[in-house]
Design an enzyme around this catalytic site. Structure first.
Site, PDB file in Angstrom:
ATOM      1  N   CYS A  89      13.768   6.856  12.578  1.00  0.00           N
ATOM      2  CA  CYS A  89      14.121   8.074  11.848  1.00  0.00           C
ATOM      3  C   CYS A  89      13.509   9.301  12.506  1.00  0.00           C
ATOM      4  O   CYS A  89      12.328   9.302  12.876  1.00  0.00           O
ATOM      5  CB  CYS A  89      13.652   7.954  10.400  1.00  0.00           C
ATOM      6  SG  CYS A  89      13.920   9.456   9.431  1.00  0.00           S
ATOM      7  N   CYS A  92      10.709  12.977  10.082  1.00  0.00           N
ATOM      8  CA  CYS A  92       9.295  13.367  10.025  1.00  0.00           C
ATOM      9  C   CYS A  92       8.715  13.392  11.434  1.00  0.00           C
ATOM     10  O   CYS A  92       8.813  12.412  12.168  1.00  0.00           O
ATOM     11  CB  CYS A  92       8.502  12.392   9.160  1.00  0.00           C
ATOM     12  SG  CYS A  92       8.854  12.531   7.396  1.00  0.00           S
ATOM     13  N   GLN A 250      14.714  26.106  -2.590  1.00  0.00           N
ATOM     14  CA  GLN A 250      13.571  25.571  -1.860  1.00  0.00           C
ATOM     15  C   GLN A 250      13.389  24.090  -2.187  1.00  0.00           C
ATOM     16  O   GLN A 250      13.456  23.702  -3.359  1.00  0.00           O
ATOM     17  CB  GLN A 250      12.298  26.340  -2.218  1.00  0.00           C
ATOM     18  CG  GLN A 250      12.274  27.762  -1.697  1.00  0.00           C
ATOM     19  CD  GLN A 250      12.120  27.837  -0.187  1.00  0.00           C
ATOM     20  OE1 GLN A 250      11.617  26.913   0.449  1.00  0.00           O
ATOM     21  NE2 GLN A 250      12.562  28.946   0.400  1.00  0.00           N
ATOM     22  N   TYR A 279      19.954  38.229   1.973  1.00  0.00           N
ATOM     23  CA  TYR A 279      20.127  36.769   2.006  1.00  0.00           C
ATOM     24  C   TYR A 279      19.532  36.195   0.712  1.00  0.00           C
ATOM     25  O   TYR A 279      18.763  35.247   0.721  1.00  0.00           O
ATOM     26  CB  TYR A 279      19.442  36.141   3.228  1.00  0.00           C
ATOM     27  CG  TYR A 279      19.725  36.815   4.548  1.00  0.00           C
ATOM     28  CD1 TYR A 279      20.840  36.456   5.315  1.00  0.00           C
ATOM     29  CD2 TYR A 279      18.875  37.801   5.039  1.00  0.00           C
ATOM     30  CE1 TYR A 279      21.082  37.078   6.536  1.00  0.00           C
ATOM     31  CE2 TYR A 279      19.113  38.424   6.253  1.00  0.00           C
ATOM     32  CZ  TYR A 279      20.217  38.059   7.007  1.00  0.00           C
ATOM     33  OH  TYR A 279      20.460  38.668   8.208  1.00  0.00           O
ATOM     34  N   CYS A 372      11.732  30.589   7.582  1.00  0.00           N
ATOM     35  CA  CYS A 372      11.598  29.135   7.668  1.00  0.00           C
ATOM     36  C   CYS A 372      11.490  28.662   9.112  1.00  0.00           C
ATOM     37  O   CYS A 372      11.327  27.465   9.359  1.00  0.00           O
ATOM     38  CB  CYS A 372      12.758  28.436   6.963  1.00  0.00           C
ATOM     39  SG  CYS A 372      14.392  28.842   7.618  1.00  0.00           S
TER      40      CYS A 372
END
Length: 416
Positions: A89, A92, A250, A279, A372
């Site tokens: 994966c 992470c 969020q 935004y 972000c």
């Protein structure tokens, strides 16, 4: 010596000493000494000696995974998820890194980007701060891809290959309890699940025959609702929010409150001041500003679902919602200065020079930039400083534990 002279191909293994972390969830190493070729190594830590397997070759640099460790960093830990490893994966990036070292890693990346790309000589002592709740079980929105055998899973790093999993350890407990990953999903390309801060759980599936970018936000489009409601309740900033389950919010339960508090602290809104929330999504920052100032507040949002949500949720405050792209709204004077306060909360690509120039031209006394992606923030900060603005304060938050992502809030003011 060129990369070709090393005769390296994907799958080859090299032993390297790992250097500093870099934006993207990897560390920088070099083949052939201090001035050798750059290798971006995942699953490693600064100072380690590792065997790295080449995963990609590019002109001037390579990508690799650390597949064995000869000299381990004291900050190395065993990942809590069995899928957080090379060739598995890719969700992470930092499960092999101790909690405190994850914050140091992200702090180093934020500072380096703001200095190298943003041109700052002083990053104002910014440090990435943890959010409450720990490193696991925080993600309230998750999307599982479905492979050719109808099995759900998550994608490998920089790949469309699906890794079937039993559960995602960073997903909210309510999402881990679902039977989504235990089922077969014929004729489905993805399953999306939401566990809201208001206690709602929604699951919907995307049909395999539909284009990946097709979404009719008003009617669900190619998505079939499997559980829960198309709208969920979120709680933040002392209010309850009605938002589309598939809309933006969020994903860390504490992030919305944390970011609102940071924006209010940095902007220090005063009674009667006017503000823009650009935004603006469902109007999270607009609500906080409108309640604090009592003045004219304008939200600009391009998503139809976001516009509808903002109009529903801001009906009790003095706010106007403009349905438009931010750059178009500014260029065509759908909104126009003067304005006192601006919140910029752009998508990952950043606001861009055109928007930054228009915001600066409106002459607000302060701008809170919520980012972000610290690289995008750095690019836009450089544009602001070139227009005679300065960064007066910086905050950074670990809104995405176990991953390389980080949320920043910068206060920009005219450098008078």
């Amino acid at each position: 010596m060129s990369l070709a002279e090393h005769d390296l191909v994907e799958g080859d293994r090299v032993e390297v000493t790992v250097g500093a972390p870099a934006h993207g969830g990897h560390c920088v190493a070099r083949i052939g000494g201090e001035h050798g070729h750059v290798v971006f190594v995942r699953h490693a830590l600064p100072g380690e000696r590792v065997t790295a397997e080449i995963t990609e070759l590019h002109k001037g640099y390579l990508r690799a995974d650390a597949v064995s460790v000869q000299e381990a960093s004291p900050d190395r830990v065993t990942p809590p998820c069995p899928y957080a490893r090379p060739d598995a994966c890719g969700g992470c990036d930092l499960q092999h890194v101790a909690p405190a070292a994850q914050l140091e890693w992200k702090t180093a990346v934020v500072r380096e980007l703001l200095m190298r790309m943003g041109g700052l000589t002083d990053t104002l002592g910014v440090r990435v701060e943890p959010l409450p709740g720990g490193l696991l079980g925080w993600r309230t929105r998750i999307r599982y891809a479905v492979d050719a055998a109808d099995r759900p899973g998550l994608l490998k790093h920089r790949s469309h290959e699906v890794v079937p999993i039993d559960r995602c350890r960073i997903a909210h407990p309510a999402l881990q309890e679902l039977d989504v990953t235990a089922r077969s999903w014929p004729d489905v390309s993805a399953i999306e699940a939401v566990a809201s801060t208001g206690g709602d759980v929604t699951v919907f599936a995307r049909e395999a025959s539909a284009p990946a970018d097709l979404l009719d936000e008003a009617h669900g489009g190619d998505r079939a609702l499997l559980e829960g409601s198309a709208h969920v309740r979120e709680r933040a900033a002392g209010r309850e929010w009605d938002v589309p389950a598939e809309g933006f919010w969020q994903i860390h339960p504490a992030a919305a409150d944390t970011l609102v508090a940071a924006v209010l602290e940095l902007l220090d809104p005063r009674p009667g001041e006017s503000s823009w929330d650009l935004y603006g999504g469902a109007g999270l920052f607009a609500a906080a500003l409108a309640e604090r100032t009592g003045g004219r507040t304008t939200v600009v949002e391009s998503s139809p679902a976001g516009v509808a949500a903002a109009r529903r949720n801001l009906a009790d405050v003095k706010a106007e919602v403009v349905a438009a792209k931010v750059d178009v709204a500014l260029a065509r004077r759908r909104i126009a200065g003067p304005v006192d306060l601006v919140v910029l909360d752009p998508p990952r690509a950043g606001a861009g020079a055109k928007v930054v120039r228009a915001v600066a031209a409106a002459a607000p006394r302060a701008v809170a930039y919520v980012a972000c992606d610290p690289a995008a923030l750095a690019r836009d900060v450089k544009t602001f400083t070139g227009l005679g603005w300065r960064v007066a304060a910086l905050r950074a938050y670990d809104c995405f534990p176990m991953t390389q992502h980080v949320e920043c809030v910068a206060l920009l003011v005219p450098d008078r």
